[in-house]
Write a protein that holds these residues in place. Structure first.
Motif, PDB file in Angstrom:
ATOM      1  N   GLU A 412     -47.476  -1.871 -14.996  1.00  0.00           N
ATOM      2  CA  GLU A 412     -46.542  -0.763 -15.086  1.00  0.00           C
ATOM      3  C   GLU A 412     -45.137  -1.324 -15.266  1.00  0.00           C
ATOM      4  O   GLU A 412     -44.737  -2.258 -14.586  1.00  0.00           O
ATOM      5  N   GLU A 413     -44.362  -0.745 -16.183  1.00  0.00           N
ATOM      6  CA  GLU A 413     -43.047  -1.291 -16.468  1.00  0.00           C
ATOM      7  C   GLU A 413     -41.959  -0.676 -15.610  1.00  0.00           C
ATOM      8  O   GLU A 413     -40.942  -1.283 -15.382  1.00  0.00           O
ATOM      9  N   ILE A 414     -42.132   0.546 -15.156  1.00  0.00           N
ATOM     10  CA  ILE A 414     -41.050   1.206 -14.435  1.00  0.00           C
ATOM     11  C   ILE A 414     -41.570   1.785 -13.137  1.00  0.00           C
ATOM     12  O   ILE A 414     -42.761   1.951 -12.937  1.00  0.00           O
ATOM     13  N   LEU A 415     -40.637   2.089 -12.276  1.00  0.00           N
ATOM     14  CA  LEU A 415     -40.969   2.692 -10.989  1.00  0.00           C
ATOM     15  C   LEU A 415     -41.213   4.171 -11.191  1.00  0.00           C
ATOM     16  O   LEU A 415     -40.368   4.893 -11.698  1.00  0.00           O
ATOM     17  N   LYS A 416     -42.402   4.643 -10.827  1.00  0.00           N
ATOM     18  CA  LYS A 416     -42.702   6.061 -10.990  1.00  0.00           C
ATOM     19  C   LYS A 416     -41.925   6.890  -9.989  1.00  0.00           C
ATOM     20  O   LYS A 416     -41.654   6.468  -8.884  1.00  0.00           O
ATOM     21  N   ASN A 417     -41.610   8.096 -10.386  1.00  0.00           N
ATOM     22  CA  ASN A 417     -40.755   8.948  -9.564  1.00  0.00           C
ATOM     23  C   ASN A 417     -41.298  10.365  -9.648  1.00  0.00           C
ATOM     24  O   ASN A 417     -41.662  10.831 -10.712  1.00  0.00           O
ATOM     25  N   ASP A 418     -41.415  11.072  -8.529  1.00  0.00           N
ATOM     26  CA  ASP A 418     -41.878  12.450  -8.598  1.00  0.00           C
ATOM     27  C   ASP A 418     -40.763  13.402  -8.216  1.00  0.00           C
ATOM     28  O   ASP A 418     -39.948  13.769  -9.039  1.00  0.00           O
ATOM     29  N   ASP A 419     -40.695  13.796  -6.960  1.00  0.00           N
ATOM     30  CA  ASP A 419     -39.731  14.810  -6.578  1.00  0.00           C
ATOM     31  C   ASP A 419     -38.558  14.236  -5.802  1.00  0.00           C
ATOM     32  O   ASP A 419     -37.721  14.965  -5.320  1.00  0.00           O
ATOM     33  N   PHE A 420     -38.490  12.939  -5.665  1.00  0.00           N
ATOM     34  CA  PHE A 420     -37.397  12.326  -4.920  1.00  0.00           C
ATOM     35  C   PHE A 420     -36.534  11.559  -5.919  1.00  0.00           C
ATOM     36  O   PHE A 420     -36.883  10.503  -6.393  1.00  0.00           O
ATOM     37  N   VAL A 421     -35.414  12.125  -6.287  1.00  0.00           N
ATOM     38  CA  VAL A 421     -34.599  11.569  -7.345  1.00  0.00           C
ATOM     39  C   VAL A 421     -33.215  11.272  -6.799  1.00  0.00           C
ATOM     40  O   VAL A 421     -32.588  12.114  -6.179  1.00  0.00           O
ATOM     41  N   ASN A 422     -32.725  10.083  -6.997  1.00  0.00           N
ATOM     42  CA  ASN A 422     -31.338   9.781  -6.709  1.00  0.00           C
ATOM     43  C   ASN A 422     -30.866   8.725  -7.687  1.00  0.00           C
ATOM     44  O   ASN A 422     -31.637   8.201  -8.498  1.00  0.00           O
ATOM     45  N   GLU A 423     -29.604   8.405  -7.619  1.00  0.00           N
ATOM     46  CA  GLU A 423     -29.006   7.508  -8.595  1.00  0.00           C
ATOM     47  C   GLU A 423     -29.607   6.116  -8.529  1.00  0.00           C
ATOM     48  O   GLU A 423     -29.842   5.477  -9.551  1.00  0.00           O
ATOM     49  N   ARG A 424     -29.882   5.642  -7.324  1.00  0.00           N
ATOM     50  CA  ARG A 424     -30.433   4.306  -7.173  1.00  0.00           C
ATOM     51  C   ARG A 424     -31.779   4.196  -7.859  1.00  0.00           C
ATOM     52  O   ARG A 424     -32.039   3.230  -8.575  1.00  0.00           O
ATOM     53  N   MET A 425     -32.639   5.197  -7.677  1.00  0.00           N
ATOM     54  CA  MET A 425     -33.967   5.129  -8.274  1.00  0.00           C
ATOM     55  C   MET A 425     -33.890   5.216  -9.788  1.00  0.00           C
ATOM     56  O   MET A 425     -34.683   4.599 -10.495  1.00  0.00           O
ATOM     57  N   ARG A 580     -33.227  -6.935  -6.202  1.00  0.00           N
ATOM     58  CA  ARG A 580     -33.536  -5.763  -7.025  1.00  0.00           C
ATOM     59  C   ARG A 580     -34.989  -5.324  -6.834  1.00  0.00           C
ATOM     60  O   ARG A 580     -35.284  -4.131  -6.748  1.00  0.00           O
ATOM     61  N   HIS A 581     -35.884  -6.287  -6.771  1.00  0.00           N
ATOM     62  CA  HIS A 581     -37.306  -5.999  -6.560  1.00  0.00           C
ATOM     63  C   HIS A 581     -37.524  -5.283  -5.231  1.00  0.00           C
ATOM     64  O   HIS A 581     -38.238  -4.273  -5.153  1.00  0.00           O
ATOM     65  N   ASP A 582     -36.891  -5.784  -4.176  1.00  0.00           N
ATOM     66  CA  ASP A 582     -37.097  -5.190  -2.859  1.00  0.00           C
ATOM     67  C   ASP A 582     -36.376  -3.858  -2.702  1.00  0.00           C
ATOM     68  O   ASP A 582     -36.776  -3.029  -1.865  1.00  0.00           O
ATOM     69  N   LEU A 583     -35.318  -3.645  -3.499  1.00  0.00           N
ATOM     70  CA  LEU A 583     -34.699  -2.315  -3.510  1.00  0.00           C
ATOM     71  C   LEU A 583     -35.679  -1.259  -4.009  1.00  0.00           C
ATOM     72  O   LEU A 583     -35.703  -0.129  -3.521  1.00  0.00           O
ATOM     73  N   GLN A 584     -36.503  -1.628  -4.992  1.00  0.00           N
ATOM     74  CA  GLN A 584     -37.519  -0.708  -5.482  1.00  0.00           C
ATOM     75  C   GLN A 584     -38.533  -0.380  -4.381  1.00  0.00           C
ATOM     76  O   GLN A 584     -38.972   0.764  -4.256  1.00  0.00           O
ATOM     77  N   ILE A 585     -38.895  -1.397  -3.605  1.00  0.00           N
ATOM     78  CA  ILE A 585     -39.829  -1.157  -2.502  1.00  0.00           C
ATOM     79  C   ILE A 585     -39.209  -0.212  -1.488  1.00  0.00           C
ATOM     80  O   ILE A 585     -39.869   0.701  -0.984  1.00  0.00           O
ATOM     81  N   GLU A 586     -37.918  -0.418  -1.185  1.00  0.00           N
ATOM     82  CA  GLU A 586     -37.264   0.462  -0.219  1.00  0.00           C
ATOM     83  C   GLU A 586     -37.215   1.898  -0.728  1.00  0.00           C
ATOM     84  O   GLU A 586     -37.418   2.846   0.030  1.00  0.00           O
ATOM     85  N   CYS A 587     -36.958   2.064  -2.036  1.00  0.00           N
ATOM     86  CA  CYS A 587     -36.912   3.419  -2.599  1.00  0.00           C
ATOM     87  C   CYS A 587     -38.277   4.093  -2.503  1.00  0.00           C
ATOM     88  O   CYS A 587     -38.373   5.280  -2.180  1.00  0.00           O
ATOM     89  N   GLN A 588     -39.340   3.347  -2.788  1.00  0.00           N
ATOM     90  CA  GLN A 588     -40.677   3.926  -2.648  1.00  0.00           C
ATOM     91  C   GLN A 588     -40.988   4.227  -1.185  1.00  0.00           C
ATOM     92  O   GLN A 588     -41.669   5.210  -0.879  1.00  0.00           O
ATOM     93  N   LEU A 589     -40.487   3.383  -0.283  1.00  0.00           N
ATOM     94  CA  LEU A 589     -40.691   3.644   1.147  1.00  0.00           C
ATOM     95  C   LEU A 589     -39.984   4.928   1.568  1.00  0.00           C
ATOM     96  O   LEU A 589     -40.546   5.755   2.288  1.00  0.00           O
ATOM     97  N   LEU A 590     -38.748   5.112   1.119  1.00  0.00           N
ATOM     98  CA  LEU A 590     -38.016   6.350   1.413  1.00  0.00           C
ATOM     99  C   LEU A 590     -38.745   7.554   0.843  1.00  0.00           C
ATOM    100  O   LEU A 590     -38.839   8.613   1.474  1.00  0.00           O
TER     101      LEU A 590
END
Length: 905
Positions: A412-425, A580-590
């Motif tokens: 997968e090339e990008i971080l999937k996003n559903d209903d939780f949207v913010n600038e960082r993601m 940057r990689h771990d920021l993605q993990i934190e966003c998915q955790l949130l």
């Protein structure tokens, strides 16, 4: 140390052509060259023409012409400019670069010949087998060969250096909890953590915070806690994980493991936040109380100021200590268990446990960033904010995005996003080289490539060695380009300052803010300004770093940053990539945390458990033996006929209707319920609704269809016995209709205080099966029809025209048991149905099936199920002459003893 590509060093190739051309000219001019010898079928001759040669005086006059020297100087300048342009394109392959240098040298040599010697010729005459011959100057020969090679490179599109290894897209798997059922609020996933785990973690957090504050104030970078303090918490978590792995294996719900890990992270983070806030509030209130009593000193005031200022540091450190204790010695076994036990190759939980950034909680600190990544500002307007660094580095690495594997290659090339949207993601979702730190190694880690080249040489693997050598050339060009572009970028000094701040804090016991030191190093433009700014800031800090350390760091930031980048480029890019990689993990955790609700209220736990939506992670010592989750259920509706008329008669006889129904109906039924494994759902004056649940993992006790039919038959036999007694006393007899419906799923529940309300679509269907249409009953009674208990009719078109449109079928159920088609199918799965010979004259149009089943009390019962055709209803029809509806049947449970006895004969 990396050696830059020798682009300027290849100038000698051009110079060699020029010098070689001059030497051959002077050699042919002043020496006698004999005719060449015959070589095979080629005859080689050097020839020269003296007609175009200047005399010495002419040559000296020509060389003294300033116009000629100016023109020749312009040619040399153009050549050097072309060399500079070629150097800028340092990602060209080495052979095309050499060819371009040779081409430039040959052209310049030709121009030199034309300007100074007026076309002096010294050529190589080639005679091929006497068929043809041609003359070619040495410089012309180079021009021809180089031009042919460059044309070939152009046709093959082989100009650029390319990586021998494809880069990886984002390797973070999606959080696999979205498929889990929602809880009582229909929004969140209900989770109940072990009570022992919650109590143990709360105690550890409460005891840990004072130690963290003490060590931070003492300037210690690491807080040391004895293993005995955290071992109970680790042991409980291990038990929770083992139990969850077992449940996930048995139920097939592999996402339970991720749900547990995410829920534990959520609980720890929230509890640490609450505890630190409570600690700061407690100490602040105590200080204010003492201040009012004039019992405080400067030391107390500084302590309160310290814990208020560095609350985020205390929170982050406490989180790291607690969660690190949970995962200690469990990561490798946990990873193996997911692969071998559950067959999960990629799990978000593994990435979450390995990511230091996710341990900090939502309020991460500058010190925490320095410990594992690099320092970035928290304010968006700052020059060293993450977004600005990411934007600058993304532009530098943009040419290499083409090396990323496509998503259809298994990643997968990008971080999937559903209903939780913010600038960082949104920013992190953009494709980037930094999505995986292995990309940085593939692009910049030349030491790794050299080690593998040596290893391939030892193994004698020439193909691998050549591939690695080509990749090393590519890495060298990338390193040189990135180093040069980064050195010119405004973010370079901020990045270098981040590492210098780390060294300052490691070499001193200062409690200065990393961001403050970072700004001090970058924004001070001279040593004098640095000293002035440091003097101003030192007033606010208890232990300011040594000024010599700060000056040394400032010198690196402003004067030695290019060298620092050259020596540390790989580690800098790796640190940012991990960040940057771990920021993605934190966003998915949130994102996952927003879908989880940790239940603490008893009523919520009760409601969620009753509806089988609770994910309970209690350990074995806390859990009583419980039935598995309900996978299906059966509803029994027993409907009393004419209860209003019966009540009126009893009142007219001065009798109590309540005691009459209780003694003759409800009490006998209650005595039967337990032995058949049923539960009461609803009871009122003229009806009772019962439920039988089929649980997972209890095959021996899941004969819910046969037990439901047996219970219904037993109820009717009890009522028939009571009617005999009532008839003796001239009291109104009871009349029943029972319907049984099946649902393939578990029921749902609501709670009204302590009262549980069952919700199931089978209740309405059972109600229709237990009913008795009055028009059909009157129609049958007028014709003195045979006293069968159950019949089902489909209204004719004429009957529908006079008001029988309410439902598709009209049920006649008089002291009978009507079951759904699904109940009959369920019976076939539970027990062995044997078709018996039909000896009942009134049921000659029916098929009869015999079955034997056990109840929960150990008794064995025999029962008959009747399969009969649905008939057409119309008031004009004779009851015994009603036409049959094609391919439509109903099922009745036959319970009367006289009929069963006839079938035994």
């Amino acid at each position: 140390m990396l050696v830059k590509r020798p682009v300027f060093g290849m100038v000698w190739l051009s110079a060699a052509i020029i010098v070689l051309g001059l030497l051959t000219r002077w050699a042919t001019l002043f020496a006698s060259i004999p005719e060449g010898t015959l070589l095979s079928f080629l005859q080689l001759h050097f020839i020269h023409s003296k007609s175009a040669i200047y005399s010495i005086s002419q040559l000296e006059g020509h060389l003294s012409d300033p116009y000629l020297w100016g023109l020749w100087g312009l040619l040399v300048a153009a050549y050097l400019f072309s060399i500079w342009k070629i150097e800028r394109l340092n990602y060209l392959r080495i052979l095309p670069v050499m060819a371009l240098h040779l081409l430039a040298g040959a052209l310049l040599s030709t121009a030199f010949d034309l300007l100074f010697f007026r076309g002096f010729q010294n050529s190589l005459q080639i005679d091929v087998a006497g068929v043809f011959n041609f003359n070619l100057t040495l410089v012309g020969f180079v021009l021809v060969v180089v031009t042919i090679y460059l044309l070939r490179v152009t046709v093959n599109q082989n100009w650029l250096l390319t990586s021998q290894y494809r880069l990886s897209p984002c390797n973070i798997p999606d959080v696999q909890i979205s498929a889990l059922p929602r809880g009582v609020d229909n929004i969140h996933i209900d989770v109940l953590l072990s009570n022992k785990f919650c109590k143990s973690s709360n105690l550890c957090i409460h005891n840990l915070i004072p130690f963290v504050v003490r060590d931070f104030r003492a300037g210690k970078r690491r807080v040391h806690i004895s293993e005995n303090q955290l071992k109970p918490l680790h042991d409980i978590f291990s038990q929770m994980m083992e139990e969850t792995l077992r449940r996930a294996k048995d139920s097939g719900e592999k996402q339970l493991v991720e749900l547990l890990v995410i829920s534990v992270f959520k609980y720890i983070h929230e509890e640490v936040d609450r505890s630190v806030d409570a600690y700061v509030r407690q100490r602040t209130d105590a200080f204010h109380n003492q201040y009012q009593q004039r019992m405080t000193g400067e030391k107390d005031q500084k302590f309160v100021e310290y814990i208020s200022r560095y609350k985020d540091d205390v929170t982050a450190t406490t989180n790291i200590i607690i969660i690190s204790a949970l995962k200690e010695h469990r990561l490798l076994p946990f990873n193996k268990a997911l692969k071998s036990f559950l067959g999960i190759k990629k799990s978000f939980s593994i990435h979450l446990i390995q990511a230091p950034f996710a341990l900090y909680g939502h309020q991460y600190s500058d010190r925490a960033l320095l410990d594992n990544y690099l320092l970035t500002a928290q304010l968006r307007k700052s020059d060293n904010h993450f977004y600005k660094i990411d934007e600058a580095l993304s532009k530098i690495f943009q040419p290499y995005l083409l090396l990323l594997r496509r998503s259809d290659e298994g990643e997968e090339e990008i971080l999937k996003n559903d209903d939780f949207v913010n600038e960082r993601m949104e920013i992190l979702a953009q494709t980037s080289i930094f999505m995986d730190s292995s990309n940085i190694r593939k692009l910049l880690d030349t030491e790794w490539t050299r080690e593998n080249i040596e290893q391939a040489a030892k193994e004698g693997d020439r193909a691998k060695k050549r591939k690695l050598e080509r990749h090393l050339q590519f890495q060298s060009s990338v390193f040189f380009r990135v180093e040069k572009e980064l050195s010119k970028s405004p973010i370079s000094r901020w990045l270098v300052a981040s590492y210098q701040v780390k060294e300052i804090l490691y070499q001193s016991s200062s409690d200065a803010s990393p961001s403050l030191l970072n700004d001090l190093l970058v924004n001070s433009l001279s040593v004098v300004e640095l000293e002035e700014n440091a003097q101003k800031k030192s007033v606010l800090i208890n232990r300011f770093p040594d000024m010599e350390l700060i000056k040394s760091a400032w010198d690196v930031v402003h004067n030695g940053y290019v060298k620092f980048i050259h020596n540390n480029l790989l580690s800098m890019m790796l640190d940012f990539s991990r960040y940057r990689h771990d920021l993605q993990i934190e966003c998915q955790l949130l994102q996952a945390n927003n879908h989880i609700k940790l239940l603490t209220d008893k009523s919520d736990v009760q409601s969620s458990r009753a509806n089988y939506t609770l994910h309970d992670f209690s350990i074995l010592s806390e859990v009583d033996e419980q039935k598995g989750q309900v996978r299906s259920h059966i509803i029994i509706k027993a409907d009393l006929r004419g209860s209003t008329q019966v009540t009126d008669k009893l009142v007219g006889l001065s009798l109590n209707p309540a005691s009459h129904f209780e003694r003759n109906f409800f009490t006998p039924v209650n005595e039967l319920i337990e032995s058949y494994g049923a539960e009461k759902v609803f009871i009122e004056g003229d009806a009772i609704i019962l439920i039988l649940n089929e649980h997972e993992g209890q095959k021996s006790n899941n004969h819910i269809a046969s037990r439901a039919c047996g219970l219904a038959a037993h109820i009717l036999r009890v009522v028939a016995k009571q009617n005999k007694e009532l008839k003796c006393y001239a009291l109104p007899e009871l009349e029943l209709g029972i319907g049984i419906a099946y649902s393939h799923s578990s029921p749902r529940y609501l709670f009204d205080g302590e009262h549980r309300i069952t919700i199931s679509p089978a209740i309405n269907r059972a109600d229709r099966l237990s009913a008795c249409a009055w028009s059909v009953r009157e129609w049958r009674e007028k014709q003195s029809a045979s006293m069968s208990q159950v019949e089902v009719y489909q209204p004719s078109k004429s009957a529908e025209a006079v008001g029988e449109k309410a439902q598709k079928d009209m049920v006649f159920n008089l002291n009978g048991i009507l079951i759904e088609d699904d109940v009959f199918e369920k019976l076939q799965k539970e027990v062995n149905l044997k078709q018996v010979q039909n000896r009942i004259p009134t049921m000659q149009d029916s098929k009869l099936f015999s079955l034997v089943f056990p109840d929960l009390a150990g008794g064995v019962h025999r029962m008959i199920v009747r399969k009969a055709p649905i008939k057409r209803y119309d008031q004009s029809y004779k009851v015994d002459k009603c036409p049959v509806v094609d391919n439509r049947f109903f099922y009745e449970v036959v319970y009367k003893k006289n009929i069963l006895d006839q079938l035994r004969k």
